[in-house]
Design an enzyme around this catalytic site. Sequence first.
Site, PDB file in Angstrom:
ATOM      1  N   HIS A 354       0.831  -1.212   0.000  1.00 35.56           N
ATOM      2  CA  HIS A 354       0.000   0.000   0.000  1.00 35.56           C
ATOM      3  C   HIS A 354       0.862   1.258   0.000  1.00 35.56           C
ATOM      4  CE1 HIS A 354      -4.124  -1.601   0.964  1.00 35.56           C
ATOM      5  NE2 HIS A 354      -3.387  -2.670   1.262  1.00 35.56           N
ATOM      6  N   GLU A 430       3.326  -0.275   4.028  1.00 37.20           N
ATOM      7  CA  GLU A 430       2.946   1.085   3.637  1.00 37.20           C
ATOM      8  C   GLU A 430       4.180   1.853   3.170  1.00 37.20           C
ATOM      9  OE1 GLU A 430      -0.053   2.311   3.543  1.00 37.20           O
ATOM     10  OE2 GLU A 430      -1.306   1.207   4.971  1.00 37.20           O
TER      11      GLU A 430
END
Length: 470
Positions: A354, A430
């Site tokens: 992500h 992330e």
Amino acid sequence: RRPAPSMHRGSLVRTALTRVGSFSSARRTLRPPPSRPTSAIAPRAVAMSAADGVPYGFSSSFDSGNGELVSATPHTLTVRMREEPFTVADGRAHFQWFHFRVTGARGRALRVVVQNAGDASYPDGWRDYKAFASADRKHWRRVQTTTYVDGELIIDMDPVPGDCVHLAYFVPYDYERHLDLVAAASSRPNVSHVALGDTLDGRPLDCLRFGEPGTWTPEPAFAGSSPEDKAAVEAVAGSLPPWSRDGGAKRVVWILGRQHPGESMASWWMEGFVRRLLDAEDAVARKVLRRAVVYVVPNMNPDGSVRGHLRTNAAGANLNREWENPTPELSPEVLWTRNAMDATGPVDLMLDVHGDEAEPYCFIIGGEGCPGWDERRASTQRMFKTAYARACPDFQTTFPLEYGTAPAGNVVTAKTQVTYRYNCVGMTLEMPFKDNVQLAQPDGWTPARCEKLGAAAVDALLDVLPELRA
């Protein structure tokens, strides 16, 4: 829109695979939908030419385009980001991704105002943010004169660097490039391709399988035949766990990317990861694929990617909130992927890639808070993160402190559902939209750094393979 795919398609995928073998932090707060319009001027169009009375053109009618014209003067272009379909799970219509182009303005001073930035899904992400621009769609640079003032994102270009300049939230990764990556990987002898199912817009959900399911045997231990060689090998073997010493069942690894389509850094990460696995002269990749079968879904949300969405698919589903009860009508991408995971046998490790709008770090959120979470998996997760940070210093294991665990019992995200469903290690990686503050550079976080981080994940994977199954 094409009819939703049927459950029969999922059962066919299960048979085919059998044959072929994150919750938000305090700083990344989801903003509620605006209660009033930010302007009395409604967006007019997604395109404009010099014939409309200004000496330049505007358009967002292309792959991943998002931007609607509000107004234009010779020196100021005002646009709004287009909302996505309403997301029931999040209670709002998302928007934050933008991608549009300005033509015929080379050499002019032009201010581009993104009018509704303050009402975007994660307005904290605009603080210290710099937009990307490209005059050839190949070389992208940050616009250092980007500011966020009174709810508007202001991009000042003086001069505009070309006659056809694209502006974007992050460097786009278009669907054609995705198809090129899938085709290049699928052409290799040790890689198989499976379309897990169809999306709501009728696109195939591509999955690449690296290696063959089954068992593995260790590499030859030594080339010599002397008693000293034999003794040295026995000494090393005696210190290894049985799986590392004797071989056994291959580990099953799943890597997912771009559940949130506006997080295009996930696709760039995939390029680095996939291309390293394809490198026949990379000893680490060769050892990984001897010991594991790796399933890669490079883009979980191709519809949202092409439509220019930030968070959702064609139906407005936030795919990373659909993993407990996916449906073919709302979230077929998750349904097909979860069915395929069931079909490949127990998953040992899953990494979901992500991007984070606000946090200036690369970091991993793991399975803490999932039902049954235990110290064995926590230890393996720590080992993966430590190895990852060693392989690529752009990754770190300390920050952000604000990210906590998932609420107890939560299994709606990919990492929580996979961790719970298969008693394995499920993680969310992330990357920043802005930069890694610990190794900051003028252009911030870039596709090249994404690719290097993706390649480094292969090192971390090799380190933890022996620990993945109890």
